[in-house]
Motif scaffolding. Structure first.
Motif, short mmCIF file in Angstrom:
data_model
loop_
_atom_site.label_atom_id
_atom_site.label_comp_id
_atom_site.label_asym_id
_atom_site.label_seq_id
_atom_site.Cartn_x
_atom_site.Cartn_y
_atom_site.Cartn_z
N LEU A 197 0.83 -1.20 0.00
CA LEU A 197 0.00 0.00 0.00
C LEU A 197 0.87 1.25 0.00
CD1 LEU A 197 -2.87 1.09 0.14
CD2 LEU A 197 -2.73 0.99 2.63
N ASN A 198 1.98 1.21 0.74
CA ASN A 198 2.90 2.33 0.74
C ASN A 198 3.35 2.69 -0.67
OD1 ASN A 198 2.85 2.56 3.45
ND2 ASN A 198 4.80 1.54 3.83
N LYS A 199 3.78 1.69 -1.40
CA LYS A 199 4.31 1.93 -2.74
C LYS A 199 3.23 2.48 -3.67
CE LYS A 199 7.92 -1.61 -2.37
NZ LYS A 199 8.40 -2.92 -2.84
N GLU A 200 2.03 1.93 -3.55
CA GLU A 200 0.93 2.41 -4.40
C GLU A 200 0.62 3.87 -4.11
OE1 GLU A 200 -2.35 -0.17 -3.77
OE2 GLU A 200 -1.44 -1.89 -4.76
N LEU A 201 0.47 4.19 -2.81
CA LEU A 201 0.14 5.56 -2.45
C LEU A 201 1.29 6.50 -2.77
CD1 LEU A 201 -1.75 5.18 0.94
CD2 LEU A 201 -2.67 5.59 -1.33
N ASP A 202 2.49 6.06 -2.51
CA ASP A 202 3.66 6.86 -2.80
C ASP A 202 3.68 7.25 -4.28
OD1 ASP A 202 6.08 8.11 -2.76
OD2 ASP A 202 7.27 6.28 -2.65
N ALA A 203 3.48 6.27 -5.15
CA ALA A 203 3.51 6.52 -6.59
C ALA A 203 2.41 7.50 -7.01
CB ALA A 203 3.37 5.21 -7.35
N LYS A 204 1.21 7.28 -6.47
CA LYS A 204 0.09 8.15 -6.85
C LYS A 204 0.27 9.58 -6.35
CE LYS A 204 -3.42 4.54 -7.34
NZ LYS A 204 -4.66 3.96 -6.82
N LEU A 205 0.73 9.71 -5.08
CA LEU A 205 0.91 11.04 -4.52
C LEU A 205 2.04 11.79 -5.20
CD1 LEU A 205 0.30 10.28 -0.75
CD2 LEU A 205 -1.16 11.61 -2.26
N ASN A 206 3.11 11.08 -5.52
CA ASN A 206 4.19 11.74 -6.25
C ASN A 206 3.74 12.16 -7.64
OD1 ASN A 206 6.48 11.94 -4.55
ND2 ASN A 206 6.72 9.72 -4.63
N SER A 207 2.95 11.31 -8.29
CA SER A 207 2.41 11.68 -9.60
C SER A 207 1.49 12.89 -9.48
CB SER A 207 1.62 10.51 -10.19
OG SER A 207 2.47 9.41 -10.45
N ALA A 208 0.66 12.88 -8.45
CA ALA A 208 -0.26 14.01 -8.22
C ALA A 208 0.52 15.29 -8.00
CB ALA A 208 -1.16 13.72 -7.02
N TYR A 209 1.58 15.20 -7.20
CA TYR A 209 2.37 16.38 -6.90
C TYR A 209 3.05 16.93 -8.15
CZ TYR A 209 5.63 19.45 -4.54
OH TYR A 209 6.34 20.55 -4.14
N GLN A 210 3.61 16.04 -8.96
CA GLN A 210 4.26 16.48 -10.20
C GLN A 210 3.25 17.16 -11.12
OE1 GLN A 210 7.48 16.52 -11.03
NE2 GLN A 210 7.92 15.77 -8.96
N LEU A 211 2.07 16.56 -11.24
CA LEU A 211 1.02 17.15 -12.09
C LEU A 211 0.57 18.49 -11.54
CD1 LEU A 211 -0.99 13.87 -12.71
CD2 LEU A 211 0.11 15.24 -14.49
N PHE A 212 0.50 18.60 -10.22
CA PHE A 212 0.12 19.87 -9.60
C PHE A 212 1.12 20.95 -9.96
CE2 PHE A 212 0.25 22.91 -6.11
CZ PHE A 212 -1.10 23.22 -5.94
N GLN A 213 2.41 20.62 -9.89
CA GLN A 213 3.45 21.60 -10.24
C GLN A 213 3.38 21.98 -11.71
OE1 GLN A 213 7.03 19.57 -8.68
NE2 GLN A 213 7.21 21.26 -7.24
N GLU A 214 2.92 21.06 -12.54
CA GLU A 214 2.81 21.33 -13.98
C GLU A 214 1.46 21.97 -14.34
OE1 GLU A 214 3.40 17.48 -15.62
OE2 GLU A 214 5.47 17.33 -14.90
#
Length: 614
Positions: free
Chosen positions: A193-210
């Motif tokens: 679950l950590n890895k799944e959430l980590d990947a999604k949140l990092n993706s979300a954060y990158q998209l937010f910055q873009e």
């Protein structure tokens, strides 16, 4: 305990466990030691109350003895002796020793040597989490927050479950005014679950910055749903960060209602959330609710003085309201009880003013001023008095006491010469005494200090009209901008003539020309009203050409510029009605009337719908 923490930060978890066991054995009532031992046991996969059967003699005695000696010397500020002892360890245990050296140098504020030590550890082992954490602490100490953030992120990329890096990253994000939710995974226990959430949140954060806000929101909502469905942890503890992230995405999408709901949910979960307060402040500011925005930004700064987003928000709303940039009514320096009394008086004064009880407004202002004079020095009084004088001026204006109003505005300008509200108020005084040219100049200053000051904008228009000038004429604008403003007016006037003659295509061409000049030559926030009206005008022109798609785009753009645009709501209502979506149309016409009860077009349309239903 202290040595156990050093060993743990150096990646020597088994040795750390032994130290924590000693702490518990030496003081069985030490709750901190017992809790720490439970945590290290969980990390190592042992039962919570597990004690190793090994004795300290089973470990490398020389290593532990030298480690203890070096640590104790460091804690006693004998840094040179500590480093001499560390040298004896360095040849055999290079990675661990360089981490310890780095921490010693950090304690001495010798950042160059500390950096060299942590980087040496990384040369030995490029996946050394404690070295990344040490560099992060170093950068944070030097206020190099972006660099600290990068180091914590490197540490977490190696070990997503490292609690030190996770919490460090959360703190850095907090200080940078970024969503702390990026390190949510540090609170979780299930590896997958950590890895799944980590990947999604990092993706979300990158998209937010873009600025890909819709895509970012999609990932965050997925994470929220996963957390809600899981039994591994307490959703309430995480919901504040999640809702803040959701709120800022909605802000980016200019969906202020949904953003407000998300930030309010965050505050329900954590009443001291600086980011939730700052988010609400931004929502209110964009809706021109400046007093409400100021309150929220003030609480955001008080809850976290390093929240730069909140500090910038407070500065801009202070400018709008005529305060100094750093003014915060929560930090006036008054004793708590007197602070509450002062805040209550000011709030009451504004409420009384809005309900048109002007004499009572003045009484409350006088009482608030008296409190300031009795409890603060002259410098602090000056900052706090500007807004009181401005409010006093508007109260006297409403009572038609022009002389006292002028006195109040002039006193405000003596304190803060850049107060937009004081300039606007003085402009009104001059206009009412038939000094139109002087009034125009004061309104121009007010608009230049705060382009969104609606009172000043309206005042400048009427002063220009009285002087026979174009309504947007501003002598403070550079000559090229003034010429552009005249061109815009000419295109819009021609578009009105086209519309009256039912030449809708030509009207749209002229409106497009006007819009291009505005967007190429003026800041959007300075002309959002003009752009709103222009897009509404284009929308109705497209409607008359039966081009509902382009009309809808125009009305939606108008609402993005001004969420309270009555005409935009009415235009969307007309589109929904044409598409047979009666309920949606009814809602939009109702909103149009709520935003402007005098909108005859919306009123008639709503009557038609109600008649057809009945």
């Amino acid at each position: 305990m202290g040595l156990g923490k050093v060993l743990y930060s150096s990646g020597m978890k088994k040795e750390a466990k032994v130290m924590f066991e000693w702490a518990v054995k030496n003081d069985p009532e030490n709750e901190t030691a017992k809790e720490t031992l439970k945590n290290i046991n969980n990390i190592l996969g042992f039962p919570e109350n597990h004690f190793t059967e090994e004795t300290p003699s089973d470990l490398n005695i020389n290593l532990n003895e030298l480690f203890i000696e070096a640590y104790e010397l460091m804690m006693n500020s004998s840094y040179d002796e500590s480093l001499e002892t560390v040298k004896q360890l360095e040849e055999l245990f290079g990675e661990e020793v360089n981490i310890l050296k780095g921490n010693v140098y950090l304690a001495q504020d010798n950042f160059d040597k500390a950096k060299e030590s942590f980087e040496t550890a990384l040369k030995i082992n490029s996946r050394c989490v404690p070295a990344y954490n040490g560099l992060a602490e170093l950068y944070a100490s030097k206020n190099m927050l972006r660099d600290a953030k990068a180091m914590y992120e490197f540490a977490l990329s190696v070990n997503p479950e490292d609690q030190f890096a996770g919490m460090g990253l959360a703190e850095i994000n907090y200080d940078l005014g970024l969503p702390t939710i990026q390190s949510t995974y540090t609170f979780l226990t299930d590896g997958k679950l950590n890895k799944e959430l980590d990947a999604k949140l990092n993706s979300a954060y990158q998209l937010f910055q873009e600025k890909e806000f819709e895509k970012s929101l999609h990932f965050v909502l997925e994470v929220e749903e996963t957390i809600k469905m899981s039994k591994e942890f307490n959703y309430k503890e995480l919901s504040a960060g999640l809702n803040n992230f959701i709120g800022f995405n909605y802000l980016g999408m200019e969906n202020y209602q949904m953003a407000q709901e998300a930030f309010e949910e965050a505050l329900n979960a954590n009443s001291t959330s600086s980011q939730a307060c700052a988010g609400l402040g931004e929502v209110f500011f964009l809706q021109q609710k400046d007093k409400e925005a100021k309150v929220m930004f003030e609480w955001a700064v008080k809850n976290n003085p390093k929240n730069y987003f909140a500090a910038l928000g407070l500065a801009k709303v202070n400018q709008t309201l005529g305060y100094s940039a750093d003014h915060n009514s929560l930090y006036l320096g008054l004793p708590d009880e007197i602070e509450k009394e002062f805040s209550s008086l000011v709030t009451s004064a504004y409420d009384l003013f809005e309900s048109r009880n002007f004499d009572e407004t003045l009484e409350k202002i006088d009482q608030a001023e008296k409190i300031l004079i009795e409890n603060l020095d002259e410098v602090k009084i000056q900052k706090a008095l500007t807004s009181l004088y401005n409010l006093r001026g508007f109260a006297y204006l409403s009572l038609s006491n022009i002389a006292r109003a002028r006195e109040a505005y002039e006193r405000a300008l003596n304190i803060n010469p850049n107060s937009s509200q004081a300039c606007a108020g003085l402009g009104e005084v001059l206009f009412l005494t038939n000094k139109d040219a002087e009034a125009k100049r004061m309104y121009e200053y007010a608009v230049s200090y705060e382009p969104l000051n609606q009172f000043a904008i309206a005042g400048l228009k009427k002063a220009n009209q009285s002087l026979g000038l174009p309504e947007n004429d501003n002598s403070l604008l550079p000559k090229p901008q003034k010429e552009k403003a005249e061109m815009i007016s000419a295109f819009i006037e021609e578009a009105y003539n086209n519309f009256s003659n039912k030449d809708f295509k030509e009207a749209i061409i002229n409106l497009d020309k006007a819009e291009k000049i505005i967007e190429d030559n003026f800041a959007r926030e300075e002309n959002f009203e003009s752009l709103t009206r222009l897009n509404n005008f284009k929308g109705f022109s497209f409607l008359n050409l039966d081009n509902k798609n382009d009309a809808k785009l125009c009305f939606e753009k108008a609402l993005n510029l001004d969420a309270n645009s009555s005409q935009a709501c009415a235009g969307l209502g007309e589109i929904f009605l044409a598409e047979g979506k009666t309920d949606e149309a009814k809602t939009m016409f109702e909103w149009a009337l709520k935003n402007n009860p005098q909108n005859a077009y919306a009123e008639k349309a709503l009557e038609r719908i109600n008649d057809s239903v009945n």
